[in-house]
Design an enzyme around this catalytic site. Structure first.
Site, mmCIF file in Angstrom:
data_model
loop_
_atom_site.group_PDB
_atom_site.id
_atom_site.type_symbol
_atom_site.label_atom_id
_atom_site.label_comp_id
_atom_site.label_asym_id
_atom_site.label_seq_id
_atom_site.Cartn_x
_atom_site.Cartn_y
_atom_site.Cartn_z
ATOM 1 N N HIS A 57 8.458 -2.205 12.681
ATOM 2 C CA HIS A 57 8.114 -0.678 12.687
ATOM 3 C C HIS A 57 9.464 0.049 13.028
ATOM 4 O O HIS A 57 10.696 -0.402 13.501
ATOM 5 C CB HIS A 57 7.014 -0.437 14.051
ATOM 6 C CG HIS A 57 5.893 -1.151 13.545
ATOM 7 N ND1 HIS A 57 4.537 -1.154 14.260
ATOM 8 C CD2 HIS A 57 5.329 -1.762 12.382
ATOM 9 C CE1 HIS A 57 3.687 -1.678 13.552
ATOM 10 N NE2 HIS A 57 4.038 -2.291 12.413
ATOM 11 N N GLU A 59 9.975 2.215 15.508
ATOM 12 C CA GLU A 59 10.774 1.957 17.187
ATOM 13 C C GLU A 59 11.525 0.802 17.305
ATOM 14 O O GLU A 59 12.372 0.878 17.892
ATOM 15 C CB GLU A 59 9.442 2.000 17.873
ATOM 16 C CG GLU A 59 8.443 3.211 17.853
ATOM 17 C CD GLU A 59 7.212 2.855 17.015
ATOM 18 O OE1 GLU A 59 6.426 3.696 17.199
ATOM 19 O OE2 GLU A 59 7.494 2.244 16.089
ATOM 20 N N SER A 175 0.479 16.485 -26.234
ATOM 21 C CA SER A 175 1.017 16.889 -24.957
ATOM 22 C C SER A 175 2.383 16.639 -24.662
ATOM 23 O O SER A 175 2.812 16.892 -23.589
ATOM 24 C CB SER A 175 0.152 16.488 -24.033
ATOM 25 O OG SER A 175 0.205 14.964 -23.888
ATOM 26 N N ARG A 191 5.030 9.626 -8.338
ATOM 27 C CA ARG A 191 4.643 8.236 -8.573
ATOM 28 C C ARG A 191 5.402 7.181 -7.452
ATOM 29 O O ARG A 191 4.862 6.234 -7.005
ATOM 30 C CB ARG A 191 4.948 7.951 -10.009
ATOM 31 C CG ARG A 191 3.821 8.705 -10.855
ATOM 32 C CD ARG A 191 4.347 7.903 -12.307
ATOM 33 N NE ARG A 191 3.662 8.833 -13.235
ATOM 34 C CZ ARG A 191 3.701 8.558 -14.430
ATOM 35 N NH1 ARG A 191 4.558 7.476 -15.079
ATOM 36 N NH2 ARG A 191 3.093 9.203 -15.568
ATOM 37 N N GLU A 302 -3.875 11.229 -12.717
ATOM 38 C CA GLU A 302 -3.215 11.957 -13.656
ATOM 39 C C GLU A 302 -4.015 12.451 -14.963
ATOM 40 O O GLU A 302 -3.669 12.832 -15.893
ATOM 41 C CB GLU A 302 -2.022 11.244 -14.157
ATOM 42 C CG GLU A 302 -0.984 11.168 -13.244
ATOM 43 C CD GLU A 302 0.447 10.877 -13.530
ATOM 44 O OE1 GLU A 302 0.525 10.770 -14.934
ATOM 45 O OE2 GLU A 302 1.332 10.954 -12.866
ATOM 46 N N GLY A 304 -7.385 11.954 -17.912
ATOM 47 C CA GLY A 304 -7.411 13.296 -18.391
ATOM 48 C C GLY A 304 -8.757 14.256 -17.855
ATOM 49 O O GLY A 304 -9.006 14.243 -16.592
ATOM 50 N N SER A 310 -14.751 14.956 -12.970
ATOM 51 C CA SER A 310 -15.332 14.059 -12.325
ATOM 52 C C SER A 310 -15.109 14.138 -10.844
ATOM 53 O O SER A 310 -15.949 14.116 -10.040
ATOM 54 C CB SER A 310 -15.376 12.693 -12.692
ATOM 55 O OG SER A 310 -15.749 12.418 -14.245
#
Length: 369
Positions: A57, A59, A175, A191, A302, A304, A310
């Site tokens: 970790h 620390e 696109s 990403r 991402e 469509g 939704s």
């Protein structure tokens, strides 16, 4: 030193710890990305950030960096030190053993195995504890981690590249490319930091994406998730065949036999029920819970358009990123969301506070729910 001066120093050193934590983003799931610095006599003598699961970790890394100079020093950490055995021993024990006399923390750890216990142990051991310092900034580093421990769900970021009139593609579905190279670089940096990236079956059929991270420096690929209720995407799609260190998961409602599973291998097939409202989609909340249970705490959606709709309809989103290009397509273009069922302006979906920043010739709109 006056109290005000001491507080200013604590804020300045906590910002250094935040800088260390940023180096760990996207590399620690399901653990939080934490940063730490150790200060002795006004000088930084140790720095560290959380390594991947099973590794030290923040620390511990800072204590190793400081060595004997940690004795009598102050440790600044963006998150409360842990106090339980997991893959690694408790950080609180190591802090006490090193002789650190003061600990300044950014935010409490929401994990029920910690949640104040680390601080209590330090105080019991004679360490002066102060915090929270820059709580909002330190919590923002690990929104997915905090949300998971509060709700069992991952943090969901909706992302789209659109024109000024809200279109993500022409009427024919073209696109490439809506946004600029600068915006696409930022998208790939995103990403690199998330745990999973999600698209619908329509996006796989139309765009045949790889959903990998493509940066000049080596990027990390997130786990790829395809929402394909009918299992209608081709097993030859790039997302299933493109080499990647990350897993690919197909969330489906279709019956899957061993022969069908072999055709999509090495992609994993997860079966879910359909949405109760019979829109033909898999049950999104169940998908998200399964992803979170697998340690995937930040999901980038991402598209469509229907997938975005939704998530918006179900209220299963936390953050919205829209890269807006100074281009126009017109009414025949495809909007970035499907139907939301809004018939009256008074019932329009109202989002949270909006921030805007330029990215090359484009604008990045950022909304937190």
């Amino acid at each position: 030193m006056t109290r005000r001066r001491s507080e200013e120093h604590d804020v300045a050193y906590m910002r250094l710890a935040i800088g260390e934590a940023i180096r760990a983003l996207g590399r620690t799931h399901p653990n939080p990305a934490v940063g730490a610095v150790i200060v002795s006599n006004g000088k930084v003598v140790g720095r560290g950030w959380t390594r991947p699961p099973g590794g030290p970790h923040a620390e511990i890394m800072a204590l190793r960096d400081a060595g004997k100079r940690a004795k009598g020093a102050t440790l600044y950490t963006t998150l409360e030190p842990c106090n339980h055995f997991g893959r690694t021993p408790p950080c609180s024990d190591a802090i006490l053993k090193a002789g650190v006399t003061r600990v300044v923390y950014g935010s409490l750890d929401p994990n029920p195995k910690v949640n104040g216990a680390g601080l209590r142990k330090l105080r019991k051991g004679g360490v002066v504890v102060k915090g929270p310092v820059l709580r909002h900034e330190t919590e923002a580093l690990n929104r997915p981690f905090f949300k998971f421990h509060r709700s069992g769900l991952p943090w969901v970021t909706l992302k789209a590249a659109i024109t000024l009139d809200g279109k993500l593609a022409t009427g024919s579905g073209d696109s490439r490319w809506v946004s600029s190279g600068a915006a696409r670089t930022v998208a790939h940096e995103l990403r690199d930091r998330v745990d999973a990236i999600m698209v619908g079956a329509g996006t796989v059929k139309i765009d045949d994406p790889r959903l990998t991270t493509r940066l000049s420096a080596k990027g990390r690929d997130p786990t790829r998730v395809v929402l394909d209720a009918k299992l209608s995407t081709s097993p030859r799609a790039q997302i299933y065949r493109q080499r990647s260190a990350a897993d690919t998961i197909i969330a489906t409602a279709a019956n899957v036999d061993s022969a069908k599973a072999r055709r999509y291998a090495p992609a994993k097939l997860w079966r879910f029920a359909r949405e109760a409202k019979a829109r033909g989609h898999v049950e999104l909340r169940a998908v998200l819970k399964r992803l979170a249970a697998e340690g995937l705490l930040h999901v980038l959606v991402e598209g469509g358009a229907e997938v975005h709709a939704s998530f918006l309809r179900a209220g299963l989103w936390d953050e919205l990123l829209l890269f807006v290009a100074p281009k126009l397509i017109g009414h025949e273009g495809k909007t970035w969301t499907g139907a939301l069922g809004v018939k009256e302006m008074a019932k329009a979906l109202t989002l949270g506070a909006l921030t805007v920043e330029p990215v090359g010739p484009d604008l990045l709109l950022h909304v937190l729910r």
